[in-house]
Design an enzyme around this catalytic site. Structure first.
Site, PDB file in Angstrom:
ATOM      1  N   ARG A  15     -37.666 -67.968   8.629  1.00 28.80           N
ATOM      2  CA  ARG A  15     -37.194 -67.073   9.692  1.00 28.80           C
ATOM      3  C   ARG A  15     -37.735 -65.653   9.560  1.00 28.80           C
ATOM      4  O   ARG A  15     -37.597 -64.841  10.470  1.00 28.80           O
ATOM      5  CB  ARG A  15     -35.658 -67.090   9.732  1.00 28.80           C
ATOM      6  CG  ARG A  15     -35.106 -68.408  10.256  1.00 28.80           C
ATOM      7  CD  ARG A  15     -33.650 -68.641   9.851  1.00 28.80           C
ATOM      8  NE  ARG A  15     -33.544 -69.163   8.480  1.00 28.80           N
ATOM      9  CZ  ARG A  15     -32.394 -69.511   7.897  1.00 28.80           C
ATOM     10  NH1 ARG A  15     -31.257 -69.372   8.549  1.00 28.80           N
ATOM     11  NH2 ARG A  15     -32.388 -69.982   6.655  1.00 28.80           N
ATOM     12  N   GLN A  72     -40.827 -75.447  -8.161  1.00 27.92           N
ATOM     13  CA  GLN A  72     -40.380 -76.557  -7.312  1.00 27.92           C
ATOM     14  C   GLN A  72     -41.477 -76.816  -6.284  1.00 27.92           C
ATOM     15  O   GLN A  72     -41.738 -75.989  -5.428  1.00 27.92           O
ATOM     16  CB  GLN A  72     -39.072 -76.188  -6.597  1.00 27.92           C
ATOM     17  CG  GLN A  72     -38.530 -77.299  -5.714  1.00 27.92           C
ATOM     18  CD  GLN A  72     -37.531 -76.787  -4.671  1.00 27.92           C
ATOM     19  OE1 GLN A  72     -37.372 -75.587  -4.482  1.00 27.92           O
ATOM     20  NE2 GLN A  72     -36.878 -77.709  -3.994  1.00 27.92           N
ATOM     21  N   ASP A 103     -31.308 -64.843  -2.265  1.00 32.36           N
ATOM     22  CA  ASP A 103     -31.380 -63.991  -1.070  1.00 32.36           C
ATOM     23  C   ASP A 103     -30.062 -63.293  -0.720  1.00 32.36           C
ATOM     24  O   ASP A 103     -29.854 -62.907   0.412  1.00 32.36           O
ATOM     25  CB  ASP A 103     -31.904 -64.806   0.125  1.00 32.36           C
ATOM     26  CG  ASP A 103     -30.961 -65.944   0.540  1.00 32.36           C
ATOM     27  OD1 ASP A 103     -29.952 -66.183  -0.157  1.00 32.36           O
ATOM     28  OD2 ASP A 103     -31.247 -66.596   1.561  1.00 32.36           O
ATOM     29  N   ASN A 373     -55.189 -15.879  -4.984  1.00 28.74           N
ATOM     30  CA  ASN A 373     -54.867 -16.155  -3.591  1.00 28.74           C
ATOM     31  C   ASN A 373     -56.065 -16.820  -2.912  1.00 28.74           C
ATOM     32  O   ASN A 373     -57.181 -16.309  -2.984  1.00 28.74           O
ATOM     33  CB  ASN A 373     -54.518 -14.855  -2.863  1.00 28.74           C
ATOM     34  CG  ASN A 373     -53.964 -15.133  -1.477  1.00 28.74           C
ATOM     35  OD1 ASN A 373     -52.786 -15.402  -1.309  1.00 28.74           O
ATOM     36  ND2 ASN A 373     -54.844 -15.100  -0.479  1.00 28.74           N
ATOM     37  N   TYR A 383     -67.556 -32.602  -3.034  1.00 36.61           N
ATOM     38  CA  TYR A 383     -68.242 -33.891  -2.954  1.00 36.61           C
ATOM     39  C   TYR A 383     -69.629 -33.690  -2.352  1.00 36.61           C
ATOM     40  O   TYR A 383     -69.763 -33.139  -1.253  1.00 36.61           O
ATOM     41  CB  TYR A 383     -67.402 -34.829  -2.076  1.00 36.61           C
ATOM     42  CG  TYR A 383     -67.907 -36.242  -1.977  1.00 36.61           C
ATOM     43  CD1 TYR A 383     -68.235 -36.980  -3.116  1.00 36.61           C
ATOM     44  CD2 TYR A 383     -68.040 -36.853  -0.732  1.00 36.61           C
ATOM     45  CE1 TYR A 383     -68.682 -38.285  -3.014  1.00 36.61           C
ATOM     46  CE2 TYR A 383     -68.478 -38.167  -0.635  1.00 36.61           C
ATOM     47  CZ  TYR A 383     -68.795 -38.880  -1.773  1.00 36.61           C
ATOM     48  OH  TYR A 383     -69.235 -40.159  -1.672  1.00 36.61           O
ATOM     49  N   ALA A 419     -64.983 -12.841   3.065  1.00 35.37           N
ATOM     50  CA  ALA A 419     -64.602 -13.836   4.076  1.00 35.37           C
ATOM     51  C   ALA A 419     -65.847 -14.492   4.653  1.00 35.37           C
ATOM     52  O   ALA A 419     -66.861 -13.831   4.878  1.00 35.37           O
ATOM     53  CB  ALA A 419     -63.800 -13.160   5.175  1.00 35.37           C
TER      54      ALA A 419
HETATM   55  C1  UD1 Z   1     -27.822 -72.395   2.527  1.00 38.24           C
HETATM   56  C2  UD1 Z   1     -26.727 -73.446   2.449  1.00 38.24           C
HETATM   57  C3  UD1 Z   1     -25.589 -73.078   3.396  1.00 38.24           C
HETATM   58  C4  UD1 Z   1     -25.101 -71.660   3.095  1.00 38.24           C
HETATM   59  C5  UD1 Z   1     -26.267 -70.702   3.181  1.00 38.24           C
HETATM   60  C6  UD1 Z   1     -25.885 -69.273   2.871  1.00 38.24           C
HETATM   61  C7  UD1 Z   1     -27.756 -75.619   1.925  1.00 38.24           C
HETATM   62  C8  UD1 Z   1     -28.262 -76.882   2.454  1.00 38.24           C
HETATM   63  N1  UD1 Z   1     -27.287 -74.729   2.809  1.00 38.24           N
HETATM   64  O1  UD1 Z   1     -28.402 -72.431   3.817  1.00 38.24           O
HETATM   65  O2  UD1 Z   1     -24.538 -73.991   3.247  1.00 38.24           O
HETATM   66  O3  UD1 Z   1     -24.087 -71.306   4.028  1.00 38.24           O
HETATM   67  O4  UD1 Z   1     -27.283 -71.112   2.242  1.00 38.24           O
HETATM   68  O5  UD1 Z   1     -25.777 -69.015   1.549  1.00 38.24           O
HETATM   69  O6  UD1 Z   1     -27.758 -75.423   0.717  1.00 38.24           O
HETATM   70  N2  UD1 Z   1     -34.394 -72.796  -1.721  1.00 38.24           N
HETATM   71  C9  UD1 Z   1     -35.137 -73.335  -2.742  1.00 38.24           C
HETATM   72  N3  UD1 Z   1     -35.786 -74.526  -2.549  1.00 38.24           N
HETATM   73  C10 UD1 Z   1     -35.700 -75.200  -1.363  1.00 38.24           C
HETATM   74  C11 UD1 Z   1     -34.927 -74.653  -0.319  1.00 38.24           C
HETATM   75  C12 UD1 Z   1     -34.278 -73.442  -0.532  1.00 38.24           C
HETATM   76  O7  UD1 Z   1     -35.255 -72.758  -3.832  1.00 38.24           O
HETATM   77  O8  UD1 Z   1     -36.310 -76.282  -1.277  1.00 38.24           O
HETATM   78  C13 UD1 Z   1     -33.721 -71.496  -1.952  1.00 38.24           C
HETATM   79  C14 UD1 Z   1     -34.149 -70.431  -0.975  1.00 38.24           C
HETATM   80  O9  UD1 Z   1     -35.261 -69.716  -1.468  1.00 38.24           O
HETATM   81  C15 UD1 Z   1     -32.904 -69.556  -0.839  1.00 38.24           C
HETATM   82  C16 UD1 Z   1     -31.769 -70.511  -1.155  1.00 38.24           C
HETATM   83  O10 UD1 Z   1     -32.330 -71.655  -1.754  1.00 38.24           O
HETATM   84  O11 UD1 Z   1     -32.895 -68.486  -1.763  1.00 38.24           O
HETATM   85  C17 UD1 Z   1     -31.026 -70.912   0.119  1.00 38.24           C
HETATM   86  O12 UD1 Z   1     -31.969 -71.468   1.017  1.00 38.24           O
HETATM   87  P1  UD1 Z   1     -31.966 -71.094   2.558  1.00 38.24           P
HETATM   88  O13 UD1 Z   1     -33.085 -71.770   3.224  1.00 38.24           O
HETATM   89  O14 UD1 Z   1     -31.813 -69.637   2.736  1.00 38.24           O
HETATM   90  O15 UD1 Z   1     -30.616 -71.852   2.980  1.00 38.24           O
HETATM   91  P2  UD1 Z   1     -29.690 -71.537   4.213  1.00 38.24           P
HETATM   92  O16 UD1 Z   1     -30.254 -72.154   5.423  1.00 38.24           O
HETATM   93  O17 UD1 Z   1     -29.360 -70.118   4.241  1.00 38.24           O
HETATM   94 CA    CA Z   2     -29.939 -68.224   2.991  1.00 34.83          CA
END
Ligand code: UD1
Ligand code: CA
Length: 460
Positions: A15, A72, A103, A373, A383, A419
């Site tokens: 997003r 991952q 985040d 001054n 340069y 000057a």
């Molecule tokens: C997630 C939760 C949701 C919660 C929301 C806010 C799930 C399925 N949903 O949704 O219930 O309300 O957070 O906190 O868990 N990430 C990974 N690997 C991945 C996917 C994500 O490390 O494969 C990490 C992202 O970088 C991020 C965190 O997990 O820091 C959450 O992922 P994000 O995509 O933001 O999840 P939300 O849609 O916000």
């Molecule tokens: Ca999130």
């Protein structure tokens, strides 16, 4: 029993619509992830892992010592991220595993501590909060008050979407229970991902799971979009500015002061609107900064006055004056009481005590002695198209307006330049150097010119 933490930071942040990994966006000069890791460090864990994936190398670079990255690849959801981290942790039976999203930068250590303390006696505990607008968050399902699961917004029925209690991706698990729940995850959802949220439903089916409410939803506000990033950054700014005001800094309008978390100010510093201080910048007592100053890695000494200016790697001494409309580039050093005035640019240049360059100058690779001054419009020609050369000006020198100082050049103490001169040779102490043609006066010229013009008008 150990406390282990996994921070989930592998997602691409779709997003945000940008290539920069979401957790590297800066808030007050520090990456989002650094704020989260500060909160994590506040609970003194035995081990901290960060799950990286999208932009893994760049994210790994910002990790502090003692925090390990686990890659991952591919990224198959938050549940899969937890599986990846758990595999890297090894044996966790009897340990507490804290899961924190990368985040949510406003999360406080006290809240993480409360979550850890809610765990004994249950397989899992999770932070929840009531969001005025819960859209996008997983909703907490309860039956008879007990948490029974989490349903993702996109998979929820309209009735479930009406629930305003949400999960915020922050959990404490008993190690064995987490391993078992992750083993039971499936990808039968709208996104075809392994959802960590489903682990709560699985564990709640065989025993109690505890919800730990967070009173202020702002604390667990996630950053998923630029709009949310701006909201969270504004909150951090409010806190930073409030803390500096409490420490004795004056701000005319704190809503318009932008300070990196790495900046330091002394009590009695005065900040006008539209001041941006970044990196290692400092402002001393009684210095007045702004309006409109952008300073990076620069120091502003006691009682100095800096307004409408850009400073990069510059040192402004006690009582020195800068601006309005000045650009101080790296290597600028202004000694006490010196002045760089309107439309003046400096680079690799030192002005001695009380030395002044009040108007319209470029001073590059120069050393200017005390009380000298530099007249309006004077410039160091440092340069030659190939190399930079040094200009050394002694003390109490008077550089006449519009002098071109062709470097390399040394001008002795108390020397004077006429000057408009183009100075190419060294000038000895106390001498006048003047380089220009004699003035020629032509009497009656103006009237003759007017007559010629009138004659042409009659012809037409
Ligand atoms: C997630 C939760 C949701 C919660 C929301 C806010 C799930 C399925 N949903 O949704 O219930 O309300 O957070 O906190 O868990 N990430 C990974 N690997 C991945 C996917 C994500 O490390 O494969 C990490 C992202 O970088 C991020 C965190 O997990 O820091 C959450 O992922 P994000 O995509 O933001 O999840 P939300 O849609 O916000
Ligand atoms: Ca999130």
């Amino acid at each position: 029993m150990s406390l282990r933490v996994m921070v989930l930071a592998a997602g691409r942040g779709t997003r945000m619509r940008s290539d920069l990994p979401k957790v590297l966006y800066a808030i007050a000069g520090r990456p989002l992830l650094a704020w989260v890791l500060d909160a994590v460090a506040g609970v003194s864990p035995d081990e901290t892992l960060v799950v990286v994936g999208h932009g893994a190398d760049r994210v790994t670079e910002v990790l502090p010592a003692g925090v390990r990255a686990v890659v991952q690849e591919p990224q198959l959801g938050t549940g899969h991220a937890a599986m990846t981290a758990l595999a890297a942790m090894g044996e966790v039976a009897g340990d507490t595993v804290l899961v924190v999203p990368g985040d949510t930068p406003l999360l406080r250590p006290e809240t993480l501590r409360a979550l850890v303390e809610a765990l004994p006696g249950v397989a899992a505990a999770l932070l929840t909060t009531r969001m005025p607008d819960p859209a996008g968050y997983g909703r907490v399902r309860r039956e008879g008050g007990r948490v029974v699961g989490i349903v993702e917004d996109r998979d929820a029925t309209p009735e479930l979407r009406a629930i305003d209690e949400v999960a915020v991706s922050t959990y404490a698990f008993e190690g064995t229970a987490l391993a078992a729940a992750l083993g039971g995850l499936a990808r039968d959802n709208d996104q075809g991902e392994y959802y960590l949220t489903d682990a709560i439903g699985l564990l709640a089916a065989s025993g109690p799971v505890r919800g730990v409410p967070v009173a202020d939803p702002a604390e667990v506000q996630g950053v998923n979009s630029h709009a949310q990033l701006a909201e969270v950054a504004a909150e951090v700014r409010r806190r930073i500015n409030a803390a500096w005001m409490a420490a004795g800094v004056w701000m005319l309008d704190p809503g318009r002061v932008y300070l990196d978390a790495t900046v330091s100010l002394e009590a009695g510093a005065r900040l006008y609107p539209e001041v941006h201080l970044e990196g290692s910048s400092t402002v001393a007592a009684e210095a007045e900064v702004g309006p409109q100053v952008f300073a990076v890695d620069s120091t502003i000494g006691p009682g100095a006055r800096v307004w409408y200016a850009v400073l990069r790697g510059a040192e402004v001494g006690e009582g020195a004056q800068v601006g309005p409309f000045a650009s101080l580039r790296p290597g600028t050093r202004l000694a006490a009481g010196s002045k760089v005035g309107t439309f003046v640019e400096t680079k690799n240049t030192t002005l001695g005590e009380e030395a002044k360059a009040p108007h319209l100058s470029y001073l590059g690779d120069a050393t200017i002695g005390a009380r000298s001054n530099i007249g309006a419009g004077s410039i160091t020609c440092n340069y030659d198209g190939y190399q930079k050369h040094q200009t050394t000006i002694g003390e109490e020198v008077f550089i006449g307006s519009d002098t071109m100082l062709v470097a390399p050049l040394t001008i002795g103490d108390r020397a004077v330049t006429g000057a408009g001169s183009v100075i190419t040779n060294d000038v000895e102490e106390g001498a006048l150097a003047v380089e220009r043609n004699e003035q020629r006066d032509i009497p009656g010229y103006s009237q003759r010119r007017a007559n010629r013009h009138a004659a042409r008008e009659t012809e037409d």
